[in-house]
Design a protein around this motif. Structure first.
Motif, PDB file in Angstrom:
ATOM      1  N   ILE A  88     -36.658   2.111  32.430  1.00  0.00           N
ATOM      2  CA  ILE A  88     -36.475   2.838  31.163  1.00  0.00           C
ATOM      3  C   ILE A  88     -35.518   3.989  31.441  1.00  0.00           C
ATOM      4  N   ASP A  89     -34.508   4.153  30.592  1.00  0.00           N
ATOM      5  CA  ASP A  89     -33.581   5.270  30.807  1.00  0.00           C
ATOM      6  C   ASP A  89     -33.193   5.886  29.469  1.00  0.00           C
ATOM      7  N   ALA A  90     -33.016   7.195  29.486  1.00  0.00           N
ATOM      8  CA  ALA A  90     -32.613   7.922  28.280  1.00  0.00           C
ATOM      9  C   ALA A  90     -31.202   7.546  27.853  1.00  0.00           C
ATOM     10  N   LEU A 124     -28.197  11.429  48.269  1.00  0.00           N
ATOM     11  CA  LEU A 124     -27.087  10.484  48.343  1.00  0.00           C
ATOM     12  C   LEU A 124     -27.531   9.143  47.772  1.00  0.00           C
ATOM     13  N   ILE A 125     -26.568   8.351  47.354  1.00  0.00           N
ATOM     14  CA  ILE A 125     -26.874   7.021  46.827  1.00  0.00           C
ATOM     15  C   ILE A 125     -27.575   6.193  47.910  1.00  0.00           C
ATOM     16  N   ALA A 126     -27.050   6.260  49.139  1.00  0.00           N
ATOM     17  CA  ALA A 126     -27.619   5.462  50.240  1.00  0.00           C
ATOM     18  C   ALA A 126     -29.087   5.831  50.470  1.00  0.00           C
ATOM     19  N   PRO A 170     -28.551   4.568  40.340  1.00  0.00           N
ATOM     20  CA  PRO A 170     -28.491   3.618  41.458  1.00  0.00           C
ATOM     21  C   PRO A 170     -29.852   3.372  42.095  1.00  0.00           C
ATOM     22  N   THR A 171     -30.674   4.409  42.187  1.00  0.00           N
ATOM     23  CA  THR A 171     -31.998   4.249  42.811  1.00  0.00           C
ATOM     24  C   THR A 171     -32.867   3.318  41.965  1.00  0.00           C
ATOM     25  N   GLY A 172     -32.928   3.575  40.669  1.00  0.00           N
ATOM     26  CA  GLY A 172     -33.769   2.766  39.797  1.00  0.00           C
ATOM     27  C   GLY A 172     -33.295   1.323  39.716  1.00  0.00           C
ATOM     28  N   GLY A 218     -35.157   8.688  45.190  1.00  0.00           N
ATOM     29  CA  GLY A 218     -33.827   9.135  44.771  1.00  0.00           C
ATOM     30  C   GLY A 218     -33.730  10.649  44.654  1.00  0.00           C
ATOM     31  N   ASP A 219     -32.737  11.090  43.899  1.00  0.00           N
ATOM     32  CA  ASP A 219     -32.417  12.525  43.818  1.00  0.00           C
ATOM     33  C   ASP A 219     -33.590  13.385  43.378  1.00  0.00           C
ATOM     34  N   ILE A 220     -34.554  12.787  42.689  1.00  0.00           N
ATOM     35  CA  ILE A 220     -35.657  13.594  42.146  1.00  0.00           C
ATOM     36  C   ILE A 220     -36.669  13.990  43.216  1.00  0.00           C
ATOM     37  N   ARG A 246     -36.146   7.872  26.083  1.00  0.00           N
ATOM     38  CA  ARG A 246     -36.550   8.933  26.996  1.00  0.00           C
ATOM     39  C   ARG A 246     -38.061   8.879  27.169  1.00  0.00           C
ATOM     40  N   VAL A 247     -38.534   8.867  28.413  1.00  0.00           N
ATOM     41  CA  VAL A 247     -39.978   8.867  28.657  1.00  0.00           C
ATOM     42  C   VAL A 247     -40.510  10.272  28.378  1.00  0.00           C
ATOM     43  N   VAL A 248     -41.419  10.355  27.427  1.00  0.00           N
ATOM     44  CA  VAL A 248     -41.946  11.673  27.050  1.00  0.00           C
ATOM     45  C   VAL A 248     -43.437  11.822  27.368  1.00  0.00           C
ATOM     46  N   PHE A 256     -17.079   6.596  48.762  1.00  0.00           N
ATOM     47  CA  PHE A 256     -16.634   6.098  50.075  1.00  0.00           C
ATOM     48  C   PHE A 256     -17.782   5.926  51.072  1.00  0.00           C
ATOM     49  N   ASP A 257     -19.008   6.298  50.657  1.00  0.00           N
ATOM     50  CA  ASP A 257     -20.095   6.294  51.648  1.00  0.00           C
ATOM     51  C   ASP A 257     -21.271   5.429  51.219  1.00  0.00           C
ATOM     52  N   VAL A 258     -20.968   4.298  50.577  1.00  0.00           N
ATOM     53  CA  VAL A 258     -22.012   3.309  50.313  1.00  0.00           C
ATOM     54  C   VAL A 258     -21.771   2.150  51.275  1.00  0.00           C
ATOM     55  N   LEU A 277     -21.386  10.928  34.719  1.00  0.00           N
ATOM     56  CA  LEU A 277     -20.606  12.051  35.243  1.00  0.00           C
ATOM     57  C   LEU A 277     -19.318  11.654  35.957  1.00  0.00           C
ATOM     58  N   TYR A 278     -19.271  10.455  36.578  1.00  0.00           N
ATOM     59  CA  TYR A 278     -18.041  10.176  37.345  1.00  0.00           C
ATOM     60  C   TYR A 278     -17.714   8.679  37.452  1.00  0.00           C
ATOM     61  N   PRO A 279     -17.654   7.991  36.294  1.00  0.00           N
ATOM     62  CA  PRO A 279     -17.424   6.537  36.340  1.00  0.00           C
ATOM     63  C   PRO A 279     -16.104   6.149  37.014  1.00  0.00           C
ATOM     64  N   GLY A 311     -26.972   6.041  35.627  1.00  0.00           N
ATOM     65  CA  GLY A 311     -27.319   7.436  35.901  1.00  0.00           C
ATOM     66  C   GLY A 311     -26.082   8.320  36.023  1.00  0.00           C
ATOM     67  N   GLN A 312     -26.053   9.148  37.065  1.00  0.00           N
ATOM     68  CA  GLN A 312     -24.940  10.091  37.241  1.00  0.00           C
ATOM     69  C   GLN A 312     -23.596   9.368  37.357  1.00  0.00           C
ATOM     70  N   LEU A 313     -23.606   8.160  37.948  1.00  0.00           N
ATOM     71  CA  LEU A 313     -22.340   7.443  38.162  1.00  0.00           C
ATOM     72  C   LEU A 313     -21.677   7.107  36.825  1.00  0.00           C
TER      73      LEU A 313
HETATM   74  C1  LIG Z   1     -19.355  14.124  40.674  1.00  0.00           C
HETATM   75  C2  LIG Z   1     -20.346  13.492  41.634  1.00  0.00           C
HETATM   76  C3  LIG Z   1     -19.898  12.762  42.699  1.00  0.00           C
HETATM   77  C4  LIG Z   1     -20.803  12.180  43.586  1.00  0.00           C
HETATM   78  N1  LIG Z   1     -20.338  11.448  44.646  1.00  0.00           N
HETATM   79  C5  LIG Z   1     -21.210  10.858  45.507  1.00  0.00           C
HETATM   80  C6  LIG Z   1     -20.747  10.102  46.616  1.00  0.00           C
HETATM   81  O1  LIG Z   1     -19.532   9.995  46.870  1.00  0.00           O
HETATM   82  N2  LIG Z   1     -21.686   9.505  47.417  1.00  0.00           N
HETATM   83  C7  LIG Z   1     -23.036   9.618  47.197  1.00  0.00           C
HETATM   84  O2  LIG Z   1     -23.834   9.034  47.941  1.00  0.00           O
HETATM   85  N3  LIG Z   1     -23.497  10.355  46.153  1.00  0.00           N
HETATM   86  C8  LIG Z   1     -22.623  10.971  45.310  1.00  0.00           C
HETATM   87  N4  LIG Z   1     -23.101  11.720  44.264  1.00  0.00           N
HETATM   88  C9  LIG Z   1     -24.556  11.858  44.115  1.00  0.00           C
HETATM   89  C10 LIG Z   1     -25.158  10.593  43.506  1.00  0.00           C
HETATM   90  O3  LIG Z   1     -24.525  10.306  42.259  1.00  0.00           O
HETATM   91  C11 LIG Z   1     -26.667  10.765  43.327  1.00  0.00           C
HETATM   92  O4  LIG Z   1     -27.260  10.962  44.584  1.00  0.00           O
HETATM   93  C12 LIG Z   1     -27.266   9.520  42.650  1.00  0.00           C
HETATM   94  O5  LIG Z   1     -26.731   9.327  41.359  1.00  0.00           O
HETATM   95  C13 LIG Z   1     -28.792   9.646  42.547  1.00  0.00           C
HETATM   96  O6  LIG Z   1     -29.257   8.485  41.951  1.00  0.00           O
HETATM   97  P1  LIG Z   1     -30.659   8.450  41.180  1.00  0.00           P
HETATM   98  O7  LIG Z   1     -30.758   7.051  40.653  1.00  0.00           O
HETATM   99  O8  LIG Z   1     -31.701   8.969  42.062  1.00  0.00           O
HETATM  100  O9  LIG Z   1     -30.502   9.495  39.978  1.00  0.00           O
HETATM  101  P2  LIG Z   1     -29.488   9.560  38.749  1.00  0.00           P
HETATM  102  O10 LIG Z   1     -28.194   8.915  39.069  1.00  0.00           O
HETATM  103  O11 LIG Z   1     -29.477  10.996  38.329  1.00  0.00           O
HETATM  104  O12 LIG Z   1     -30.189   8.680  37.610  1.00  0.00           O
HETATM  105  C14 LIG Z   1     -31.397   9.116  37.065  1.00  0.00           C
HETATM  106  C15 LIG Z   1     -31.552   8.494  35.684  1.00  0.00           C
HETATM  107  O13 LIG Z   1     -32.877   8.785  35.236  1.00  0.00           O
HETATM  108  C16 LIG Z   1     -32.837   8.989  33.846  1.00  0.00           C
HETATM  109  N5  LIG Z   1     -34.026   9.761  33.459  1.00  0.00           N
HETATM  110  C17 LIG Z   1     -34.488  10.902  34.004  1.00  0.00           C
HETATM  111  N6  LIG Z   1     -35.606  11.314  33.378  1.00  0.00           N
HETATM  112  C18 LIG Z   1     -35.861  10.406  32.404  1.00  0.00           C
HETATM  113  C19 LIG Z   1     -36.845  10.293  31.393  1.00  0.00           C
HETATM  114  N7  LIG Z   1     -37.825  11.186  31.253  1.00  0.00           N
HETATM  115  N8  LIG Z   1     -36.774   9.243  30.550  1.00  0.00           N
HETATM  116  C20 LIG Z   1     -35.782   8.313  30.652  1.00  0.00           C
HETATM  117  N9  LIG Z   1     -34.815   8.387  31.588  1.00  0.00           N
HETATM  118  C21 LIG Z   1     -34.846   9.417  32.441  1.00  0.00           C
HETATM  119  C22 LIG Z   1     -31.533   9.732  33.605  1.00  0.00           C
HETATM  120  O14 LIG Z   1     -31.091   9.587  32.258  1.00  0.00           O
HETATM  121  C23 LIG Z   1     -30.602   9.051  34.628  1.00  0.00           C
HETATM  122  O15 LIG Z   1     -29.870   8.004  34.040  1.00  0.00           O
HETATM  123  C24 LIG Z   1     -22.211  12.327  43.378  1.00  0.00           C
HETATM  124  C25 LIG Z   1     -22.671  13.067  42.278  1.00  0.00           C
HETATM  125  C26 LIG Z   1     -21.756  13.644  41.416  1.00  0.00           C
HETATM  126  C27 LIG Z   1     -22.262  14.441  40.228  1.00  0.00           C
END
Ligand SMILES: Cc1cc2nc3c(=O)[nH]c(=O)nc-3n(C[C@H](O)[C@H](O)[C@H](O)COP(=O)(O)OP(=O)(O)OC[C@H]3O[C@@H](n4cnc5c(N)ncnc54)[C@H](O)[C@@H]3O)c2cc1C
Length: 334
Positions: free
Chosen positions: A30-32, A293-295, A11-13, A282-284, A83-85, A50-52, A43-45, A38-40
């Motif tokens: 670019i994504d692997a 959080l997504i927000a 979601p962040t990207g 984002g999460d990183i 995958r970015v290496v 409820f909090d966006v 891990l949990y499509p 990402g996680q959505l």
């Molecule tokens: C079960 C579950 C339920 C959740 N429920 C909620 C919720 O209700 N509300 C909420 O706000 N948050 C929720 N979250 C958390 C939320 O999903 C994360 O905060 C959010 O996904 C973070 O987004 P992001 O884009 O930063 O990272 P990610 O979603 O982790 O995406 C990162 C992406 O980067 C890619 N990547 C990483 N390194 C590389 C690389 N070297 N080369 C290429 N690609 C790469 C990965 O493949 C991945 O696709 C939940 C998480 C889980 C696991």
């Protein structure tokens, strides 16, 4: 050459890709993973979120669809399955290196979440020679399964979603799971169980792969082991789809001279990593008070992209103004 390349299509990207387009910067993600989200997605499509802001509740996969529609309206691209290496710096710009390609870019935004996702592989040594030749970790086009004997291994959302989608196309569909507890959405489990009752799906619980039986250069059958009864059985198989979840790994990003601890990159309030031209969001990221959080990721993507745009084009302000006034959306001239 793009202005901004975003590592990670969660979601962040994806929101960062939209934001870069809104700021008239050329951008790409670019994504692997082959598919965005990402996680959505991984891990949990099928879970509701409820909090966006603006969505009283939204299915994770529907949020990804909307994010993608918003993200790609300015022509920014999603390069999946890469995958970015590596990161190289030359002639005043960066070059991001993936396993198959190189992406020149003026600035980088790392939105890598918990690291690059890769499908968890079958642990049985018998599987390895058939990976890419009958054993597929990425499903691809559903039409590829027309008339095929398909075996899906797993008990989560992906396993049940695909069992539900492919059973009408396949010559036979067998679902194999190590236990009788399914982690998939109840409605999808019920749909697959109904297909099993109608004879379109066979479900083997408490079973795992034991061996692959070939005919010529192709898979013909799988030998399955009943882990309770210690007996084996054979099932017809042209294609095997292991759906065992994902493993994630920060990989090369940890070696780029950024401040990384516990797989998180330290940033300041501008989302700057300390290395010129590289931001993170984002999460990183980590900083005092960080919420994963997504927000939060959305807000951080705005900050990172606006900083990057101003860094590349100093005449463009950091502050984007309000989208409701921007000419790019056909609103009042900015
Ligand atoms: C079960 C579950 C339920 C959740 N429920 C909620 C919720 O209700 N509300 C909420 O706000 N948050 C929720 N979250 C958390 C939320 O999903 C994360 O905060 C959010 O996904 C973070 O987004 P992001 O884009 O930063 O990272 P990610 O979603 O982790 O995406 C990162 C992406 O980067 C890619 N990547 C990483 N390194 C590389 C690389 N070297 N080369 C290429 N690609 C790469 C990965 O493949 C991945 O696709 C939940 C998480 C889980 C696991």
């Amino acid at each position: 050459m793009r202005d901004i390349t975003i590592i990670g299509g969660g979601p962040t990207g994806l929101f960062g890709l939209f934001y870069a387009g809104m700021r008239k910067a050329t951008a790409q993600v670019i994504d692997a993973l082959p598919d965005p989200g990402g996680q959505l997605t991984a891990l949990y499509p099928e879970k509701f979120i409820f909090d966006v802001g603006g969505f009283p509740r939204v299915l994770a996969k529907d949020l990804v669809r909307s994010l993608l529609e918003q993200a790609t309206q300015f022509g920014g691209e999603y390069h999946g399955g890469q995958r970015v290496v590596g990161l190289e710096e030359k002639d005043g710009h960066f070059e991001l290196v993936t396993d198959t390609d190189r992406f020149p870019t003026r600035a980088v935004v790392i939105a890598g979440g918990i690291g690059a996702f890769a499908p968890r592989r079958l642990p049985q040594p018998a599987a390895a020679p058939w990976e890419g030749n009958g054993i597929r970790y990425s499903v691809g086009a559903p039409s590829a399964y027309d008339g095929k004997h398909v075996v899906i291994i797993g008990g989560g959302d992906s396993a049940f979603d695909w069992a539900d989608q492919l059973n009408a196309r396949a010559a036979s569909l067998t679902l194999v799971h190590r236990s009788d507890r399914f982690r998939a959405h109840g409605a999808t489990v019920a749909a697959v169980q109904a297909a099993a009752a109608a004879g379109r799906v066979t479900i083997h619980t408490f079973h795992e792969l034991a061996d692959v039986v070939a005919q010529g250069a192709s898979i013909h059958e799988l030998e399955l082991k009943d882990i309770k009864a210690k007996s084996t059985r054979r099932v017809r198989a042209d294609v095997v789809l292991p759906m065992l979840g994902y493993v994630s790994d920060l990989g090369a990003i940890a070696d780029w001279g950024l401040t990384v601890a516990n797989d998180e990159i330290a940033v300041n309030s501008e989302m700057a990593t300390g290395r010129a031209g590289i931001w993170a969001a984002g999460d990183i990221t980590t900083y005092p008070g960080k919420l994963k959080l997504i927000a939060t990721g959305f807000a951080e993507a705005c900050t990172a992209v606006n900083q990057a745009v101003h860094w590349i084009y100093p005449d463009r302000k950091v502050n984007p103004g309000h989208s409701s006034n921007l000419a790019i959306f056909g609103q009042k001239d900015d």
